[in-house]
Design an enzyme around this catalytic site. Structure first.
Site, PDB file in Angstrom:
ATOM      1  N   SER A 147       0.769  -1.190  -0.012  1.00  0.00           N
ATOM      2  CA  SER A 147      -0.196  -0.058  -0.085  1.00  0.00           C
ATOM      3  C   SER A 147       0.837   1.320   0.027  1.00  0.00           C
ATOM      4  O   SER A 147       1.983   1.010   0.402  1.00  0.00           O
ATOM      5  CB  SER A 147      -0.860   0.155   1.089  1.00  0.00           C
ATOM      6  OG  SER A 147      -1.330   1.107   1.328  1.00  0.00           O
ATOM      7  N   TYR A 160      -2.638  -0.399  10.502  1.00  0.00           N
ATOM      8  CA  TYR A 160      -2.571  -0.897   8.861  1.00  0.00           C
ATOM      9  C   TYR A 160      -1.318  -0.599   8.472  1.00  0.00           C
ATOM     10  O   TYR A 160      -0.607  -1.251   7.569  1.00  0.00           O
ATOM     11  CB  TYR A 160      -3.670  -0.135   8.421  1.00  0.00           C
ATOM     12  CG  TYR A 160      -3.777  -0.507   6.796  1.00  0.00           C
ATOM     13  CD1 TYR A 160      -4.186  -1.534   6.291  1.00  0.00           C
ATOM     14  CD2 TYR A 160      -3.469   0.473   5.837  1.00  0.00           C
ATOM     15  CE1 TYR A 160      -4.548  -1.978   5.167  1.00  0.00           C
ATOM     16  CE2 TYR A 160      -3.443   0.328   4.426  1.00  0.00           C
ATOM     17  CZ  TYR A 160      -3.992  -0.990   4.021  1.00  0.00           C
ATOM     18  OH  TYR A 160      -4.210  -1.247   2.641  1.00  0.00           O
TER      19      TYR A 160
HETATM   20  N1  LIG Z   1      -8.433   0.136  -2.036  1.00  0.00           N
HETATM   21  C1  LIG Z   1      -7.612   0.704  -1.634  1.00  0.00           C
HETATM   22  O1  LIG Z   1      -7.512   2.102  -1.697  1.00  0.00           O
HETATM   23  C2  LIG Z   1      -6.310   0.152  -1.264  1.00  0.00           C
HETATM   24  C3  LIG Z   1      -4.906   1.108  -1.332  1.00  0.00           C
HETATM   25  C4  LIG Z   1      -3.829   0.232  -0.886  1.00  0.00           C
HETATM   26  C5  LIG Z   1      -3.754  -0.975  -0.615  1.00  0.00           C
HETATM   27  N2  LIG Z   1      -4.999  -1.767  -0.940  1.00  0.00           N
HETATM   28  C6  LIG Z   1      -4.890  -3.205  -0.404  1.00  0.00           C
HETATM   29  O2  LIG Z   1      -5.272  -4.028  -1.589  1.00  0.00           O
HETATM   30  C7  LIG Z   1      -5.673  -5.403  -1.285  1.00  0.00           C
HETATM   31  C8  LIG Z   1      -6.975  -5.341  -2.095  1.00  0.00           C
HETATM   32  O3  LIG Z   1      -7.846  -4.729  -1.119  1.00  0.00           O
HETATM   33  P1  LIG Z   1      -9.070  -3.942  -2.200  1.00  0.00           P
HETATM   34  O4  LIG Z   1      -9.211  -2.530  -2.074  1.00  0.00           O
HETATM   35  O5  LIG Z   1      -9.536  -4.820  -3.379  1.00  0.00           O
HETATM   36  O6  LIG Z   1     -10.541  -4.479  -0.846  1.00  0.00           O
HETATM   37  P2  LIG Z   1     -11.289  -5.715  -0.801  1.00  0.00           P
HETATM   38  O7  LIG Z   1     -11.766  -5.361   0.532  1.00  0.00           O
HETATM   39  O8  LIG Z   1     -12.277  -5.679  -1.886  1.00  0.00           O
HETATM   40  O9  LIG Z   1     -10.228  -6.841  -1.019  1.00  0.00           O
HETATM   41  C9  LIG Z   1      -9.685  -7.389   0.017  1.00  0.00           C
HETATM   42  C10 LIG Z   1     -10.140  -9.017  -0.033  1.00  0.00           C
HETATM   43  O10 LIG Z   1      -9.131  -9.715   0.938  1.00  0.00           O
HETATM   44  C11 LIG Z   1     -10.210 -10.659   1.610  1.00  0.00           C
HETATM   45  N3  LIG Z   1      -9.675 -11.212   2.658  1.00  0.00           N
HETATM   46  C12 LIG Z   1      -9.677 -10.465   3.873  1.00  0.00           C
HETATM   47  N4  LIG Z   1      -9.332 -11.165   4.857  1.00  0.00           N
HETATM   48  C13 LIG Z   1      -9.088 -12.348   4.412  1.00  0.00           C
HETATM   49  C14 LIG Z   1      -8.409 -13.603   4.766  1.00  0.00           C
HETATM   50  N5  LIG Z   1      -8.156 -13.745   6.240  1.00  0.00           N
HETATM   51  N6  LIG Z   1      -8.143 -14.753   4.062  1.00  0.00           N
HETATM   52  C15 LIG Z   1      -8.581 -14.493   2.800  1.00  0.00           C
HETATM   53  N7  LIG Z   1      -9.139 -13.456   2.287  1.00  0.00           N
HETATM   54  C16 LIG Z   1      -9.188 -12.604   3.039  1.00  0.00           C
HETATM   55  C17 LIG Z   1     -11.535 -10.148   1.531  1.00  0.00           C
HETATM   56  O11 LIG Z   1     -12.785 -10.914   1.627  1.00  0.00           O
HETATM   57  C18 LIG Z   1     -11.661  -9.330   0.419  1.00  0.00           C
HETATM   58  O12 LIG Z   1     -12.234  -9.781  -0.677  1.00  0.00           O
HETATM   59  C19 LIG Z   1      -5.536  -5.176   0.265  1.00  0.00           C
HETATM   60  O13 LIG Z   1      -4.419  -5.904   0.710  1.00  0.00           O
HETATM   61  C20 LIG Z   1      -5.496  -3.741   0.509  1.00  0.00           C
HETATM   62  O14 LIG Z   1      -4.798  -3.657   1.879  1.00  0.00           O
HETATM   63  C21 LIG Z   1      -6.062  -1.023  -1.142  1.00  0.00           C
END
Ligand SMILES: NC(=O)c1ccc[n+]([C@@H]2O[C@H](COP(=O)([O-])OP(=O)(O)OC[C@H]3O[C@@H](n4cnc5c(N)ncnc54)[C@H](O)[C@@H]3O)[C@@H](O)[C@H]2O)c1
Length: 261
Positions: A147, A160
């Site tokens: 991130s 986080y």
């Molecule tokens: N959306 C943003 O702005 C952003 C920014 C930086 C980083 N991220 C990172 O991107 C990645 C994807 O996030 P996203 O934004 O698509 O959100 P999201 O919530 O749609 O995706 C995260 C997924 O991880 C799954 N998950 C959570 N805990 C889990 C576990 N214990 N075992 C298996 N699966 C699990 C959730 O069910 C979800 O489908 C994450 O690692 C998040 O930290 C997101």
């Protein structure tokens, strides 16, 4: 799509966090470029829907429920993928959770532990299986989703930020250990991307407040906009492709300049 754009024909991709957001976008993109996908997530119906969308598009995807913080579940899910597709060439460790925003001194210890269990230990559990397998095969590629918060600060999100900084360290250290074994390990560092994670963080706001919050998040980025899941998928697929054959141990910001500001 032209043959030149199908970079992953015959490749087996194992990925977590594939039920929506960045993970689903990447799963669809890998499948469109010819890969067979093992899509995993805690959210069984979401990941089953990802597999359905890939099948509709003519691709191949097996979906399973897994909790990445449970080493035995991870080991079993990895074994299933190897049994089904014969091997894993590419792994995308994308599952992650955010925290309820609040001051550092007020973070609930249980929330702190869960964030580290999923965002750090869970990815290490996945990498252990992947690296053992790739050592046996003599090559492989791993990309972890870090991130912006793994490279810089995000006040009121200390758990986080701590987890994503640790993930960048895990990525770099493992990359150096296994570089000579032809296993490339990198991370992507997204900026603000509209996904279910962002939706959850804005839950409870009315549409005016939501618009203002999104505008404020966009304003943190020097490019003055949010990114898209497609822009993250483009970076992930690049890091997994032959075009990135000399790249390992890096964390690639895809954040409109946020981490550099
Ligand atoms: N959306 C943003 O702005 C952003 C920014 C930086 C980083 N991220 C990172 O991107 C990645 C994807 O996030 P996203 O934004 O698509 O959100 P999201 O919530 O749609 O995706 C995260 C997924 O991880 C799954 N998950 C959570 N805990 C889990 C576990 N214990 N075992 C298996 N699966 C699990 C959730 O069910 C979800 O489908 C994450 O690692 C998040 O930290 C997101």
């Amino acid at each position: 799509m032209s043959a030149a754009a199908r970079r992953f024909i015959g490749k087996s991709v194992w990925m977590t966090g594939a039920a929506g957001g960045i993970g689903r976008e990447c799963a669809l993109a890998f499948a469109r470029e010819g890969a067979s996908i093992t899509a995993l997530d805690l959210d069984e119906s979401g990941v089953t829907e990802t597999a359905r969308l890939i099948a509709l598009d003519g691709g191949q995807c097996e979906a399973h429920r897994v909790d990445v913080s449970d080493a035995r579940q991870v080991q079993a899910a990895f074994g299933q993928a190897v049994a089904r597709f014969g091997r894993v060439d590419i792994a995308f460790n994308n599952a992650g959770i955010s925290q309820k925003a609040g001051p550092t001194i007020d973070v609930d210890p249980a929330d702190w532990q869960r964030i580290l269990d999923v965002n750090v230990t869970g990815i290490w559990f996945c990498m252990r299986e992947q690296i053992k397998h790739m050592l046996g095969r003599g090559s492989g590629v791993i990309v972890n989703t870090a991130s912006y918060a793994g490279l810089s600060t995000l006040p009121m999100n200390t758990a986080y930020v701590t987890s994503k900084h640790a993930l960048v360290g895990l990525t770099k250290n493992a990359a150096v250990e296994y570089a000579a074994n032809r296993i490339r390990i990198n991370a992507v560092a997204p900026g603000g991307i509209p996904t279910p994670m962002m939706d959850r963080s804005l839950a409870g706001l009315d549409s005016t407040q939501r618009g203002a919050a999104l505008e404020s998040i966009a304003g943190f980025h020097p490019m003055k906009r949010l990114g898209s899941t497609r822009e993250i998928a483009d970076a992930v697929l690049f890091l997994c492709s032959e075009e990135a054959s000399f790249i390992t141990g890096t964390c690639l910001p895809v954040d409109g300049g946020w981490a550099a500001a």
